[in-house]
Design an enzyme around this catalytic site. Structure first.
Site, PDB file in Angstrom:
ATOM      1  N   GLU A   1      -0.403   7.086   0.509  1.00 29.94           N
ATOM      2  CA  GLU A   1      -1.834   6.776   0.372  1.00 29.94           C
ATOM      3  C   GLU A   1      -2.171   5.447   1.040  1.00 29.94           C
ATOM      4  O   GLU A   1      -3.225   5.311   1.657  1.00 29.94           O
ATOM      5  CB  GLU A   1      -2.219   6.700  -1.120  1.00 29.94           C
ATOM      6  CG  GLU A   1      -1.928   7.965  -1.901  1.00 29.94           C
ATOM      7  CD  GLU A   1      -0.529   7.988  -2.518  1.00 29.94           C
ATOM      8  OE1 GLU A   1       0.424   7.507  -1.892  1.00 29.94           O
ATOM      9  OE2 GLU A   1      -0.413   8.514  -3.633  1.00 29.94           O
TER      10      GLU A   1
ATOM     11  N   CYS B   1       0.287   6.581  -7.356  1.00 27.83           N
ATOM     12  CA  CYS B   1       0.807   5.630  -8.339  1.00 27.83           C
ATOM     13  C   CYS B   1      -0.262   4.573  -8.651  1.00 27.83           C
ATOM     14  O   CYS B   1      -1.306   4.504  -8.003  1.00 27.83           O
ATOM     15  CB  CYS B   1       2.080   4.965  -7.810  1.00 27.83           C
ATOM     16  SG  CYS B   1       1.766   3.705  -6.552  1.00 27.83           S
TER      17      CYS B   1
ATOM     18  N   ASN C   1       4.986   8.608   3.181  1.00 26.91           N
ATOM     19  CA  ASN C   1       5.756   7.455   2.718  1.00 26.91           C
ATOM     20  C   ASN C   1       6.814   7.069   3.749  1.00 26.91           C
ATOM     21  O   ASN C   1       7.405   7.915   4.432  1.00 26.91           O
ATOM     22  CB  ASN C   1       6.347   7.663   1.321  1.00 26.91           C
ATOM     23  CG  ASN C   1       7.096   8.969   1.143  1.00 26.91           C
ATOM     24  OD1 ASN C   1       6.912   9.923   1.890  1.00 26.91           O
ATOM     25  ND2 ASN C   1       7.948   9.011   0.143  1.00 26.91           N
ATOM     26  N   ILE C   2       7.003   5.759   3.884  1.00 22.11           N
ATOM     27  CA  ILE C   2       7.936   5.196   4.861  1.00 22.11           C
ATOM     28  C   ILE C   2       8.803   4.198   4.097  1.00 22.11           C
ATOM     29  O   ILE C   2       8.347   3.097   3.763  1.00 22.11           O
ATOM     30  CB  ILE C   2       7.176   4.507   6.018  1.00 22.11           C
ATOM     31  CG1 ILE C   2       6.225   5.505   6.698  1.00 22.11           C
ATOM     32  CG2 ILE C   2       8.166   3.914   7.023  1.00 22.11           C
ATOM     33  CD1 ILE C   2       5.276   4.880   7.718  1.00 22.11           C
ATOM     34  N   GLU C   3      10.020   4.634   3.777  1.00 19.41           N
ATOM     35  CA  GLU C   3      10.876   3.811   2.913  1.00 19.41           C
ATOM     36  C   GLU C   3      11.646   2.761   3.709  1.00 19.41           C
ATOM     37  O   GLU C   3      11.710   2.800   4.941  1.00 19.41           O
ATOM     38  CB  GLU C   3      11.827   4.731   2.128  1.00 19.41           C
ATOM     39  CG  GLU C   3      11.050   5.634   1.193  1.00 19.41           C
ATOM     40  CD  GLU C   3      11.924   6.503   0.300  1.00 19.41           C
ATOM     41  OE1 GLU C   3      13.136   6.647   0.584  1.00 19.41           O
ATOM     42  OE2 GLU C   3      11.368   7.044  -0.683  1.00 19.41           O
TER      43      GLU C   3
ATOM     44  N   CYS D   1      -1.352   2.430  -5.671  1.00 26.19           N
ATOM     45  CA  CYS D   1      -2.206   3.142  -4.718  1.00 26.19           C
ATOM     46  C   CYS D   1      -3.609   3.362  -5.286  1.00 26.19           C
ATOM     47  O   CYS D   1      -4.593   3.321  -4.546  1.00 26.19           O
ATOM     48  CB  CYS D   1      -1.567   4.468  -4.320  1.00 26.19           C
ATOM     49  SG  CYS D   1      -0.150   4.251  -3.231  1.00 26.19           S
TER      50      CYS D   1
HETATM   51  N1  THU Z   1       5.255   7.460  -3.331  1.00 30.62           N
HETATM   52  C1  THU Z   1       4.131   7.545  -2.553  1.00 30.62           C
HETATM   53  O1  THU Z   1       4.226   7.654  -1.318  1.00 30.62           O
HETATM   54  N2  THU Z   1       2.925   7.476  -3.160  1.00 30.62           N
HETATM   55  C2  THU Z   1       2.759   7.266  -4.487  1.00 30.62           C
HETATM   56  O2  THU Z   1       1.711   6.818  -4.916  1.00 30.62           O
HETATM   57  C3  THU Z   1       3.873   7.592  -5.380  1.00 30.62           C
HETATM   58  C4  THU Z   1       5.215   7.299  -4.776  1.00 30.62           C
HETATM   59  C5  THU Z   1       6.576   7.457  -2.682  1.00 30.62           C
HETATM   60  C6  THU Z   1       7.261   6.111  -2.738  1.00 30.62           C
HETATM   61  C7  THU Z   1       8.706   6.494  -2.586  1.00 30.62           C
HETATM   62  O3  THU Z   1       8.996   6.595  -1.198  1.00 30.62           O
HETATM   63  C8  THU Z   1       8.790   7.891  -3.201  1.00 30.62           C
HETATM   64  O4  THU Z   1       7.458   8.357  -3.317  1.00 30.62           O
HETATM   65  C9  THU Z   1       9.453   7.915  -4.563  1.00 30.62           C
HETATM   66  O5  THU Z   1       8.808   7.049  -5.447  1.00 30.62           O
HETATM   67 ZN    ZN Z   2       1.621   4.585  -4.486  1.00 28.40          ZN
END
Ligand code: THU
Ligand code: ZN
Length: 134
Positions: free
Chosen positions: A53, A84, A40-42, A87
């Site tokens: 994903e 989620c 994940n890259i916020e 995804c």
């Molecule tokens: N996150 C993912 O990378 N994949 C998912 O399907 C669930 C959530 C990340 C997004 C965010 O950076 C962190 O988890 C908290 O929600």
């Molecule tokens: Zn997701």
């Protein structure tokens, strides 16, 4: 340890998570055995954040792979992480309902689902065709 789980855990280090401090790693294996990973890259504008994903799917598709045979998702700890809803839909564009989705629960434990179990009745190309034929 399963190679795909190891790949998903390795990429946790690359996650950019200054806001949630919650790292997610994904490893996606293609039909020919190539593995693509994502983290994940916020973003300061939270909704711009990329999910692990999504990044893995983008890497694979960018490199010409559109057939997948296994996905591993991990947060590195036992917390019940799964892809989620967004995804799940993203995966369904390329993967069949029987794609195994392995959620790493830590300590060698996993929960395994199929994509179809996680997202039944997905919106697909066929859905749009049906709508256009009404
Ligand atoms: N996150 C993912 O990378 N994949 C998912 O399907 C669930 C959530 C990340 C997004 C965010 O950076 C962190 O988890 C908290 O929600
Ligand atoms: Zn997701």
């Amino acid at each position: 340890m399963d190679q795909l789980i190891e790949a998903a855990r390795d990429v946790l280090d690359d996650a950019h998570v200054p806001y949630s401090e919650y790292r997610v790693g994904a490893a996606l294996r293609t039909a020919d055995g190539t593995v693509y990973t994502g983290c994940n890259i916020e973003n300061a504008n939270y909704s711009n954040s990329l999910h692990a994903e999504e990044v893995a799917v983008a890497e694979a598709v960018k490199n010409g792979h559109r057939e997948f045979d296994r996905l591993v998702v991990t947060s590195g700890v036992r917390d019940g992480v799964t892809p989620c809803g967004m995804c799940r839909q993203t995966l369904s564009e390329f993967a069949a309902d029987d794609l195994p989705v392995v959620c790493d629960e830590g300590d060698g434990e996993t929960s395994e689902y199929t994509l179809g179990e996680l997202l039944p009745n997905t919106i697909s190309e066929g859905t749009l065709d049906d709508a256009n034929n009404v």
